[in-house]
Design a protein around this motif. Sequence first.
Motif, PDB file in Angstrom:
ATOM      1  N   HIS A 174     -46.077 -22.432  19.909  1.00  0.00           N
ATOM      2  CA  HIS A 174     -47.524 -22.576  19.726  1.00  0.00           C
ATOM      3  C   HIS A 174     -48.174 -21.235  19.378  1.00  0.00           C
ATOM      4  CE1 HIS A 174     -47.287 -26.415  22.404  1.00  0.00           C
ATOM      5  NE2 HIS A 174     -46.769 -26.576  21.210  1.00  0.00           N
ATOM      6  N   ARG A 175     -47.689 -20.164  19.967  1.00  0.00           N
ATOM      7  CA  ARG A 175     -48.250 -18.848  19.634  1.00  0.00           C
ATOM      8  C   ARG A 175     -47.890 -18.454  18.206  1.00  0.00           C
ATOM      9  NH1 ARG A 175     -52.512 -16.212  19.685  1.00  0.00           N
ATOM     10  NH2 ARG A 175     -52.302 -13.952  19.664  1.00  0.00           N
ATOM     11  N   GLU A 176     -46.672 -18.773  17.812  1.00  0.00           N
ATOM     12  CA  GLU A 176     -46.266 -18.446  16.439  1.00  0.00           C
ATOM     13  C   GLU A 176     -47.127 -19.212  15.439  1.00  0.00           C
ATOM     14  OE1 GLU A 176     -42.095 -18.243  15.976  1.00  0.00           O
ATOM     15  OE2 GLU A 176     -42.288 -17.259  14.043  1.00  0.00           O
ATOM     16  N   LEU A 177     -47.361 -20.473  15.726  1.00  0.00           N
ATOM     17  CA  LEU A 177     -48.221 -21.269  14.843  1.00  0.00           C
ATOM     18  C   LEU A 177     -49.641 -20.708  14.824  1.00  0.00           C
ATOM     19  CD1 LEU A 177     -46.929 -24.807  15.839  1.00  0.00           C
ATOM     20  CD2 LEU A 177     -46.769 -23.800  13.551  1.00  0.00           C
ATOM     21  N   ALA A 178     -50.131 -20.293  15.990  1.00  0.00           N
ATOM     22  CA  ALA A 178     -51.494 -19.748  16.055  1.00  0.00           C
ATOM     23  C   ALA A 178     -51.607 -18.478  15.219  1.00  0.00           C
ATOM     24  CB  ALA A 178     -51.871 -19.462  17.510  1.00  0.00           C
ATOM     25  N   LEU A 179     -50.553 -17.662  15.213  1.00  0.00           N
ATOM     26  CA  LEU A 179     -50.613 -16.398  14.473  1.00  0.00           C
ATOM     27  C   LEU A 179     -50.563 -16.608  12.962  1.00  0.00           C
ATOM     28  CD1 LEU A 179     -48.361 -14.238  16.834  1.00  0.00           C
ATOM     29  CD2 LEU A 179     -50.797 -13.882  16.358  1.00  0.00           C
ATOM     30  N   ILE A 180     -49.958 -17.699  12.503  1.00  0.00           N
ATOM     31  CA  ILE A 180     -49.934 -17.955  11.052  1.00  0.00           C
ATOM     32  C   ILE A 180     -50.933 -19.043  10.665  1.00  0.00           C
ATOM     33  CG2 ILE A 180     -47.558 -17.142  10.754  1.00  0.00           C
ATOM     34  CD1 ILE A 180     -46.657 -20.050  10.557  1.00  0.00           C
ATOM     35  N   ARG A 181     -51.703 -19.491  11.632  1.00  0.00           N
ATOM     36  CA  ARG A 181     -52.672 -20.559  11.375  1.00  0.00           C
ATOM     37  C   ARG A 181     -53.598 -20.284  10.169  1.00  0.00           C
ATOM     38  NH1 ARG A 181     -57.031 -23.196  15.696  1.00  0.00           N
ATOM     39  NH2 ARG A 181     -58.254 -24.285  14.113  1.00  0.00           N
ATOM     40  N   PRO A 182     -54.076 -19.052   9.974  1.00  0.00           N
ATOM     41  CA  PRO A 182     -55.023 -18.842   8.859  1.00  0.00           C
ATOM     42  C   PRO A 182     -54.466 -19.239   7.496  1.00  0.00           C
ATOM     43  CG  PRO A 182     -55.075 -16.972  10.357  1.00  0.00           C
ATOM     44  CD  PRO A 182     -53.923 -17.839  10.784  1.00  0.00           C
ATOM     45  N   THR A 183     -53.161 -19.111   7.301  1.00  0.00           N
ATOM     46  CA  THR A 183     -52.594 -19.412   5.974  1.00  0.00           C
ATOM     47  C   THR A 183     -51.777 -20.700   5.944  1.00  0.00           C
ATOM     48  OG1 THR A 183     -50.704 -17.997   6.539  1.00  0.00           O
ATOM     49  CG2 THR A 183     -52.488 -17.002   5.232  1.00  0.00           C
ATOM     50  N   LEU A 184     -51.355 -21.184   7.093  1.00  0.00           N
ATOM     51  CA  LEU A 184     -50.403 -22.300   7.134  1.00  0.00           C
ATOM     52  C   LEU A 184     -51.022 -23.603   6.611  1.00  0.00           C
ATOM     53  CD1 LEU A 184     -47.569 -23.205   8.012  1.00  0.00           C
ATOM     54  CD2 LEU A 184     -48.529 -23.743  10.262  1.00  0.00           C
ATOM     55  N   ARG A 185     -50.307 -24.245   5.669  1.00  0.00           N
ATOM     56  CA  ARG A 185     -50.809 -25.484   5.063  1.00  0.00           C
ATOM     57  C   ARG A 185     -49.873 -26.677   5.246  1.00  0.00           C
ATOM     58  NH1 ARG A 185     -54.309 -22.815   5.601  1.00  0.00           N
ATOM     59  NH2 ARG A 185     -55.766 -21.860   4.157  1.00  0.00           N
ATOM     60  N   VAL A 186     -48.600 -26.405   5.455  1.00  0.00           N
ATOM     61  CA  VAL A 186     -47.665 -27.530   5.567  1.00  0.00           C
ATOM     62  C   VAL A 186     -46.493 -27.124   6.465  1.00  0.00           C
ATOM     63  CG1 VAL A 186     -46.451 -26.878   3.431  1.00  0.00           C
ATOM     64  CG2 VAL A 186     -46.282 -29.221   4.257  1.00  0.00           C
ATOM     65  N   VAL A 187     -46.034 -28.095   7.250  1.00  0.00           N
ATOM     66  CA  VAL A 187     -44.882 -27.891   8.135  1.00  0.00           C
ATOM     67  C   VAL A 187     -43.807 -28.902   7.745  1.00  0.00           C
ATOM     68  CG1 VAL A 187     -44.045 -27.975  10.522  1.00  0.00           C
ATOM     69  CG2 VAL A 187     -46.347 -27.091  10.028  1.00  0.00           C
ATOM     70  N   VAL A 188     -42.622 -28.404   7.446  1.00  0.00           N
ATOM     71  CA  VAL A 188     -41.482 -29.282   7.193  1.00  0.00           C
ATOM     72  C   VAL A 188     -40.691 -29.377   8.494  1.00  0.00           C
ATOM     73  CG1 VAL A 188     -39.365 -29.615   5.869  1.00  0.00           C
ATOM     74  CG2 VAL A 188     -41.386 -28.610   4.765  1.00  0.00           C
ATOM     75  N   ALA A 189     -40.666 -30.559   9.075  1.00  0.00           N
ATOM     76  CA  ALA A 189     -39.950 -30.775  10.334  1.00  0.00           C
ATOM     77  C   ALA A 189     -38.553 -31.281  10.027  1.00  0.00           C
ATOM     78  CB  ALA A 189     -40.700 -31.783  11.208  1.00  0.00           C
ATOM     79  N   LEU A 190     -37.548 -30.483  10.393  1.00  0.00           N
ATOM     80  CA  LEU A 190     -36.153 -30.848  10.129  1.00  0.00           C
ATOM     81  C   LEU A 190     -35.614 -31.672  11.292  1.00  0.00           C
ATOM     82  CD1 LEU A 190     -34.754 -27.451   8.760  1.00  0.00           C
ATOM     83  CD2 LEU A 190     -35.461 -29.460   7.434  1.00  0.00           C
TER      84      LEU A 190
END
Length: 246
Positions: A154-170
Amino acid sequence: MAEPRTPEEVVARARRAADLPDLDGAISGCFACPRLVTWREEVARTRRAAFRDQEYWGRPVPGFGVSDARIAILGLAPAAHGGNRTGRIFTGDRSGDVLFAALHRAGLANQPTSVARDDGLALRETRIFSAVRCAPPDNKPTPGERDTCAPWLHRELALIRPTLRVVVALGAFAWAAWWPALRAVYGIHPPSPRPAFGHGAHWSGTAVPEVLGCYHVSQQNTFTGRLTPRMLDEVFTRAKQVAGVD
Ligand code: SF4
């Protein structure tokens, strides 16, 4: 703060991580799951015959890629003789061979192979991490281990939140690990019922990354033809479209 040794200490340390290098360092020093700590160290001590002369990493494996990623790839956990050996996620195993070849074809990696932390591999617009950061026995973390490790994700996602647009779940495990992040990182209720995992499954909401389901790049899937290079290419083409990446 000392190395995290309890779920509460993971929560506190993850919250304090100021940036990705700080987070990566904190993750690498985590000892919060006794079963996984024992396993990762046991594997590092006994080693596979082919790697007998190598020093295994034997610690949690942090994320890899750019800090302003528009595309995230969420895996299950490091492989015992892959990430747990080399110290980089999807590095030094057959799953990584398939994944990075696909990322290279998609223009998201500068080379098609990932063999060691100093092999020159660089990603473009992309960051890769796993729901659980330590190699688990039989590739099966317990629900408790997944939950203990979630604050790092969750912290990693929060740190890239400003640019993150899509998550590929493997795979289904990563797909399931995504939904609690909606509440923890984005402050919204996860959809109910949860969308079912499948290859090609996708979900989008308002002001949150779109999620794409993809079969895991494990040998079970790639050797049997359940997941083909073409199927991976279609997923990453879709991810690039969603993320607005050329
Ligand atoms: S799985 Fe996650 S929480 Fe558990 S010891 Fe490894 S890094 Fe820490």
